[in-house]
Design an enzyme around this catalytic site. Sequence first.
Site, PDB file in Angstrom:
ATOM      1  CB  SER A   9      20.255  26.567  57.806  1.00  0.00           C
ATOM      2  OG  SER A   9      20.594  27.517  58.957  1.00  0.00           O
ATOM      3  CG  HIS A  34      16.439  25.845  59.836  1.00  0.00           C
ATOM      4  ND1 HIS A  34      15.376  25.492  60.566  1.00  0.00           N
ATOM      5  CD2 HIS A  34      17.418  26.224  60.542  1.00  0.00           C
ATOM      6  CE1 HIS A  34      15.626  25.269  61.720  1.00  0.00           C
ATOM      7  NE2 HIS A  34      16.971  25.793  61.764  1.00  0.00           N
ATOM      8  CG  ASP A  36      19.665  28.164  62.594  1.00  0.00           C
ATOM      9  OD1 ASP A  36      18.849  27.445  63.132  1.00  0.00           O
ATOM     10  OD2 ASP A  36      20.279  27.623  61.583  1.00  0.00           O
ATOM     11  CG  MET A  38      21.996  31.463  67.059  1.00  0.00           C
ATOM     12  SD  MET A  38      23.729  30.669  66.526  1.00  0.00           S
ATOM     13  CE  MET A  38      23.075  29.761  65.457  1.00  0.00           C
ATOM     14  CG  HIS A  70      16.061  26.536  65.529  1.00  0.00           C
ATOM     15  ND1 HIS A  70      17.326  25.746  65.341  1.00  0.00           N
ATOM     16  CD2 HIS A  70      15.779  26.496  66.891  1.00  0.00           C
ATOM     17  CE1 HIS A  70      17.764  25.213  66.555  1.00  0.00           C
ATOM     18  NE2 HIS A  70      17.148  25.380  67.398  1.00  0.00           N
ATOM     19  CG  MET A  72      19.228  27.852  68.709  1.00  0.00           C
ATOM     20  SD  MET A  72      20.566  27.279  67.749  1.00  0.00           S
ATOM     21  CE  MET A  72      20.031  28.051  66.143  1.00  0.00           C
ATOM     22  CG  MET A 141      19.466  21.159  68.304  1.00  0.00           C
ATOM     23  SD  MET A 141      19.523  22.156  66.822  1.00  0.00           S
ATOM     24  CE  MET A 141      21.405  22.289  66.832  1.00  0.00           C
ATOM     25  CG  ASP A 176      19.850  22.568  62.828  1.00  0.00           C
ATOM     26  OD1 ASP A 176      20.740  22.470  61.990  1.00  0.00           O
ATOM     27  OD2 ASP A 176      19.259  23.519  63.226  1.00  0.00           O
TER      28      ASP A 176
END
Length: 221
Positions: A9, A34, A36, A38, A70, A72, A141, A176
């Site tokens: 990640s 990966h 992330d 947000m 991913h 979020m 998660m 994760d």
Amino acid sequence: MQEVRVLPSIMASDFARLGEQVAEVMDAGACVIHVDVMDGHFVPPITIGPLHVAALRDLVHDRGGALDVHLMVERPEHRVDEFAAAGADSLIVHWEATPHVHYALKAVREAGLHAGLAINPATAPEAVTGVAGSFDHLLCMTVDPGWGGQEYIEGSTAKVARLRELLGPDVPIEVDGGIDAQTVAAVREAGATLFVAGTSVFGAPDPAAAYRGVASAAGAV
């Protein structure tokens, strides 16, 4: 995504050396990176967006790899097209982030991407059965989403085992949060097949060696 793999990640990477570090772990064997994303609403932190995915696209794809993004973010269905255009290969949306989970997953597939569904630690495994068949893999998660470096929530192992019972043998289960060479074996035995590793890889002095250590403990290809 059908193989047992460790997914480094980039949230834990040194962004001043992002391309260099991604190349380093891919040269060590990583095939899926990966990412992330947000938004400061669904989770408090704000991280990165489609421009960063686009910046990594050629580096990752030229090495035969894939970008696992991913989201979020609130109402992820509004963000599908821009991440597809940026070069994402799989796009994960959260059960808790939209009242229209089925629609969001459908949008991901219609954009030509691998559709992932994520659930938070407090969300019951049984919640996913209502959209079974609408996603290509399930992300459980194993920490609260939003922050790197958290400890693995021990109850997650039993939750993954329950998800495996519900989903059967063929749906990949990704985990994760708090994944390292010490925690990965138990959750692998419970039925997970994809392991996101951020701090344990990019937070190490030698990310390539750290990646290989986690991958070996997971029995990953």
